[in-house]
Design an enzyme around this catalytic site. Structure first.
Site, PDB file in Angstrom:
ATOM      1  N   SER A   1       0.833  -1.200   0.000  1.00  0.00           N
ATOM      2  CA  SER A   1       0.000   0.000   0.000  1.00  0.00           C
ATOM      3  C   SER A   1       0.861   1.241   0.000  1.00  0.00           C
ATOM      4  O   SER A   1       2.012   1.226   0.477  1.00  0.00           O
ATOM      5  CB  SER A   1      -0.908   0.013   1.233  1.00  0.00           C
ATOM      6  OG  SER A   1      -1.568   1.261   1.388  1.00  0.00           O
TER       7      SER A   1
ATOM      8  N   TYR B   1      -3.046  -0.717  10.329  1.00  0.00           N
ATOM      9  CA  TYR B   1      -3.020  -1.029   8.904  1.00  0.00           C
ATOM     10  C   TYR B   1      -1.692  -0.602   8.275  1.00  0.00           C
ATOM     11  O   TYR B   1      -1.030  -1.376   7.572  1.00  0.00           O
ATOM     12  CB  TYR B   1      -4.183  -0.327   8.202  1.00  0.00           C
ATOM     13  CG  TYR B   1      -4.232  -0.543   6.707  1.00  0.00           C
ATOM     14  CD1 TYR B   1      -4.735  -1.722   6.180  1.00  0.00           C
ATOM     15  CD2 TYR B   1      -3.768   0.439   5.820  1.00  0.00           C
ATOM     16  CE1 TYR B   1      -4.780  -1.931   4.806  1.00  0.00           C
ATOM     17  CE2 TYR B   1      -3.808   0.242   4.453  1.00  0.00           C
ATOM     18  CZ  TYR B   1      -4.313  -0.940   3.951  1.00  0.00           C
ATOM     19  OH  TYR B   1      -4.354  -1.138   2.590  1.00  0.00           O
TER      20      TYR B   1
END
Length: 685
Positions: free
Chosen positions: A562, A575
């Site tokens: 990500s 996350y």
């Protein structure tokens, strides 16, 4: 009258297709893409307005079970019969195949088959040539000619072995004329041919020959044609059998892929297991297959592990390596013994069929369908050997004749006409979290580029549904996979290996997210996200790497990380931290696995809202609230803050996976590709 004749020709072709489909869809009648059918009828020549006779015949390489009008060759019968007058003799019969092109009517349809002369020259309106196991059992029995007379009482003639071609067509035409009572013939070492005045009569005659042969074998055959069961060679219990198969598969694939990477298929059919447990296994396997359709797909003979099922995995792996060297040397001798000055180059010396007593059969091909069909053909060969041994002794055609077909110039030309493979053809991919969003888009793209794809997801039903969207089980399969559980991960890798023979490409995509501040993030939140993404990627990569290393074929591992792995944003501590963990795994594994030819790369997406399972499960609402926008506007919000001002969708990430694992970046490893439309704060430094 004109309309009547045209309608008649359409009806004739339609009836041929229907008959072909019925015969081809029943495996007792013929194997995949094997055999041929034909019909003769009349139509109006659009040039002269006169009535002409046509021959419709299944085209080269087609399959009877799925035959359509586009798969038929259409030839003028008068011109084809006129070829008899210019036939230069058996030494030059291959030239007649090119002559068929001058007999085509109109656009002609599919390329004419090598069987065209066999079907066209026989004086019957409808002719069927098939490869039934029961018929080939008689055709390969040592006393097949005598058995044919005894079983069929003169209604079926015997034709000595001859390679398919124009001369065989002349031979069968003559034999039919000399035996007006016959409804068909047994082709020595090959198959059967039947005929009739009507489509129904030809089909009835073909089925009568097949069923009569099967019934005779059943009634008069030796009950144990393969001999007694050998102690230690009996089938292992099913769960143990499949575990052993998964343990052996990577090494066996490496052996079958020394010359060219292959996709595999595994079968533990009870008929295969019975054959592998019997006394005659080694001697019969060494004789090889006989029907041309069989050995063109299985090679002349299989490689047989000569150890009992009670041997350890380690012992079996060592012996398989030794047997592979022997097999290659033997195949080289076969090629050198029979090659002619104009023979095509050897196509490879690796086995396409590997038999492991107590476990099953591994078959190989350029793609999954070819690998599966090769296994089906060898099962046909086992059935043939069983029938021949039950009545007499199995006596296939000679190796010299097998070579004449395997390295036939016409067969070589047929192979050269095949389309070039796609970029990922022959590669086996496992994508985690692939039932939706990015994973689904990646799986879809890889399948479109020719890869076999394993859809791994926590939700088995959705995984199977996604796999079905991509194609049949030769293209994709869906399996359950909890990436946070080591045993479940190993089971998923085993499932992938058994489905397609091995593994080449892994995409660590499974993920989830919770949008919370530091103070709101619980220990359970932290553990869940790290278990699925950081630990999950580690477990999948570890289990997959073992297969990749054993195969010795290199491979790819891709991490869907990500933008947040390098960008510090609010309210996503758990996350972003786990994504940073994944990002560094890429670098670490790239260094460690490079010596095995395994490349490890990552992709850093951002703002993939549309179609995303993560965003749909609450992450989108939380991020929208964090940024003060409506959830339905979140995708555009992310796009507006980028340099390119373009929304990122799952297919963009799939494009990056395609490029990283395709033929263009074969010297790239340890790389992270941003797919975020340009987020300056996430630029890699």
């Amino acid at each position: 009258m004109t309309q009547s004749i045209a309608t008649s020709s359409t009806t004739t072709a339609a009836a041929l297709i229907e008959r072909s489909n019925r015969l081809g869809q029943d495996k007792k009648n013929t194997n995949y893409a094997g055999g041929n059918t034909s019909a003769k009828g009349t139509t109006i020549d659009p040039v002269t307005g006169e009535s002409i006779e046509l021959l419709w015949v299944k085209g080269s390489g087609g399959d009877l079970g799925t035959l359509t009008e586009q798969g038929l060759s259409t030839l003028r019968l008068d011109r084809m019969r006129a070829l008899v007058d210019v036939y230069p003799g058996v030494e030059r019969e291959d030239e007649m195949v090119a002559a068929f092109d001058y007999c085509l009517h109109g656009k002609g349809g599919a390329a004419p088959s090598i069987d065209t002369a066999m079907l066209g020259l026989v004086n019957a309106n409808h002719v069927d040539h098939l490869h039934p196991d029961s018929g080939i059992a008689i055709a390969t029995a040592k006393d097949g000619k005598e058995l044919t007379a005894k079983i069929f009482g003169g209604k079926v003639a015997w034709v000595d072995w001859r390679r398919p071609g124009f001369q065989l067509g002349l031979d069968i035409a003559r034999i039919k004329d000399e035996n007006p009572q016959a409804v068909g013939c047994i082709l020595g070492g090959h198959g059967i041919t039947a005929w009739g005045d009507t489509s129904e009569e030809s089909e009835t005659n073909a089925l009568w020959i097949i069923d009569t042969a099967a019934a005779y074998i059943q009634e008069h055959g030796e009950p144990q044609p393969f001999g007694e069961v050998v102690s230690g060679f009996e089938p292992l219990p099913e769960s143990e059998r499949r575990t052993r198969a998964a343990a052996l598969a990577p090494t066996i694939r490496s052996l079958a892929s020394k010359d060219k990477p292959m996709v595999g298929h595994f079968s533990d059919d009870e008929r295969v297991l019975d054959f592998l447990a019997r006394e005659k296994l080694a001697s019969l396997a060494a004789l090889g297959t006989s029907c041309p359709d069989h050995f063109l797909r299985t090679k002349v003979k299989p490689m047989v592990l000569d150890l009992p099922a009670t041997a350890s995995v380690e012992e079996q792996l060592v012996r398989l390596q030794e047997l592979h060297l022997e097999y290659r040397a033997d195949y080289q001798r076969y090629y050198e013994s029979h090659r002619q000055e104009n023979s095509p180059a050897m196509r490879g010396a690796d086995p396409l069929i590997v038999l492991v007593p107590g476990v099953g059969m591994f078959s190989y091909g350029a793609n999954k369908q070819t690998a599966r069909v090769a296994g089906e053909f060898y099962l046909n060969a086992i059935n043939v050997m069983r029938g021949a041994e039950a009545l007499s002794s199995y006596t296939p055609i000679s190796d010299a004749e097998k070579f004449r077909i395997e390295y036939w110039a016409l067969e070589e030309a047929k192979l050269q006409r095949m389309p070039q493979p796609k970029s990922h053809a022959g590669r086996i991919a496992l994508v985690t979290g692939a039932a939706s969003g990015i994973g689904k888009a990646v799986a879809k793209r890889l399948a479109a580029e020719g890869a076999c794809v394993v859809i791994a997801d926590l939700d088995l039903a959705k995984a199977q549904e996604t796999a079905a969207e991509l194609g049949d089980t030769d293209v994709a399969v869906g399996i359950a996979a909890n990436v946070a559980d080591a045993k479940a991960v190993q089971a998923a890798i085993d499932d992938a290996v058994l489905a397609f023979g091995g593994l080449d490409l892994v995409v660590n995509n499974a993920g989830l997210s919770l949008s919370k501040s530091l103070l709101e993030t619980t220990e359970a939140d932290w553990d869940l996200q790290h278990d699925v993404m950081a630990k999950g990627s580690f477990l999948v990569s570890k289990a997959a790497a073992k297969v990749l290393i054993e195969q010795k074929l290199g491979g790819d591992i891709i991490y869907i990380s990500s933008k947040n792995s390098v960008f510090a944003g609010p309210n996503n501590i758990a996350y972003s931290a786990t994504k940073a963990d994944q990002a560094h795994q890429v670098r670490l594994l790239a260094v460690e696995l490079g010596e095995h030819g395994v490349r490890v790369n990552g992709i850093n997406p951002d703002g993939v809202v549309r179609g995303s399972g993560i965003f749909a499960s609450g992450w989108g609402a939380n991020r929208a609230a964090t940024y003060g926008v409506a959830e339905e506007d979140l995708g555009q919000f992310y796009a507006n803050r980028t340099i390119l001002k373009r929304e990122v969708i799952p297919e963009n990430i799939a494009d990056a996976v395609y490029v990283l694992t395709g033929p263009e970046l074969t010297r790239t490893t340890g790389l992270h590709i941003p797919v975020d439309s340009g987020v300056a704060a996430a630029f890699l430094r």
